[in-house]
Every structure is written in structure tokens, then in C-alpha cells.
Design an enzyme around this catalytic site. Sequence first.
Site, PDB file in Angstrom:
ATOM      1  N   SER A 147       0.912  -0.869   0.349  1.00 52.92           N
ATOM      2  CA  SER A 147      -0.111   0.109   0.173  1.00 52.92           C
ATOM      3  C   SER A 147       0.823   1.391  -0.023  1.00 52.92           C
ATOM      4  CB  SER A 147      -0.574   0.647   1.731  1.00 52.92           C
ATOM      5  OG  SER A 147      -1.778   1.441   1.741  1.00 52.92           O
ATOM      6  N   TYR A 160      -1.085  -0.227  10.252  1.00 49.06           N
ATOM      7  CA  TYR A 160      -1.717  -0.634   8.803  1.00 49.06           C
ATOM      8  C   TYR A 160       0.067  -0.291   7.808  1.00 49.06           C
ATOM      9  CZ  TYR A 160      -3.494  -1.038   5.036  1.00 49.06           C
ATOM     10  OH  TYR A 160      -3.471  -2.604   3.105  1.00 49.06           O
ATOM     11  N   LYS A 164       2.463  -2.414   5.939  1.00 45.61           N
ATOM     12  CA  LYS A 164       3.277  -2.130   4.783  1.00 45.61           C
ATOM     13  C   LYS A 164       4.505  -2.420   4.208  1.00 45.61           C
ATOM     14  CE  LYS A 164      -0.804  -4.197   2.916  1.00 45.61           C
ATOM     15  NZ  LYS A 164      -0.703  -5.151   2.894  1.00 45.61           N
TER      16      LYS A 164
END
Length: 255
Positions: A147, A160, A164
Site C-alpha cells: 500500500s 497498517y 506495509k
Amino acid sequence: MSARHPFDLTGKRAIITGSSKGIGRAIAMTMADLGAKVVISSRKREACEPVAQEISERGGEAIVLPCNISRREEVTALIAGTVEAYGGIDILVCNAAVNPYYGPLAEIDDGAFDKVMNSNVRSNLWLCRDAQPHLAKNGGAVVIISSIAGLRASDNIGAYGISKAADFALARQLGAEWGPQNIRVNCIAPGLIRTDFARALWEDPQRRSLREETTPLRRIGDPEDISGVAAFLASPAAAFMTGTVVTVDGGVTIA
């Protein structure tokens, strides 16, 4: 390289985690359209069956092997089941991921942070390690769906993003270690894509309008915007690429 066209995946055996919907589903459809035999996998079989059925109706080949990637024994079973069904593995797409927490890092509890890191990083390592002996037999490809959250800070998905960014490093490290076995490992960094997973980020009209206004291509992405790139990275067309991160975000990170 063979005489066939460089994007042909005929006969290739591909596992796509998290492929009952969203980006994973689109990748499975695209790879099947290009000739791959695909494994549809997510936590629940009943969510996967319609995808496999649609692929079959379109003339492709697909099987369902459920897997919760956070459980070591289920990852092992996914790889073993694929080898039993198809005789080997040529492509592994690590797409499944979680994000149970929205908010500043200062307030995340240990359980949520561990869940993010374990599911988004450690599980990818499990998948890659279990698949490695099979990928090495014919020169396989791994595609990790990361991402743009791993490229820049965020006010609400920092954990998150850390996971990533770790996936970028995982692709680089495995690409270097496994290159001599002709295994290629690459990452895709999608921007905001219209999926259930990212619904909180695009369903709000004000937030979505702001994103579209600050994106050079003036829209958010669709799952199919990612699936073709994943198929490319798994194909002979990308035979000299490994350890790379391909950003697919409509230009938002350059604006």
C-alpha cells in the site's frame, strides 16, 4: 523467453490469498483470463465458491482452498493443497491483510498492533517460505500487495502503514536471497481502491472528493487497476524485475 506473448500465463499455477472479493478477486479473474490455474482463498469457503464458479463459467480453471493466513497450520495446508491439486506452484500473490485499528499510534494497544504485524507481514513470510521449494522448480513469482500507506505517514492508519512498509523490505530481502533460484519477488503499492476493505476511506463523500481533487488522475482506483499490474509482475514480461515496488495510485504520491 518463449515465443508466446509476454503476458501469457497459460498453465501457470497461482495462489491468490484474500481472493473472495476486492483486489484479490480481480487478480484471480485476470490471471485466469490469461490462462493461469488459480486457487481462490479466503477464510470462508462459501465466500470463495462464487468466484471459482464465475471463472469456470468464463472458461478458466479454479479451485477453492480456504485459509486464515494468521493461522500457521492453515497456511501450510494451503500450500500443500495447491501442490496436491495442481502438482506445483508458479505464482504466489500475498493479498490478504487486516487493519483492525484506526487512530494515532500513541493509542494503539499491543493486541491490535500484533494482529496487524502478524497478519500483514509474518503471514506473508510464512506463505513465501512454504511456497519457495515449489516456486524454485520452474522459476516462480511472488507478488505482495502492499500500500502507499507504507510510503508516507497517516493520521489514522499508521500501524497498517508500518506493516506495509515492512512488506517492501520483505520483497527486497527475498528478492535478493531467492534471485539465484530464479524466484522473483515484487510489491504493488495501491492507492485508494474502491473495495470493502477501504470503504471507510472512500465512502464518505467529503473525504473522497478531497482525495479525487488531490489525485492527478482525478479518481480513486478500481480493483481492476491493480489486477493487470499483478498479472504483469507474475508474467514473462517482468522476467528481469525483482525486489521492486510498483506504485499504482493515480499519481497521488507525486502530487
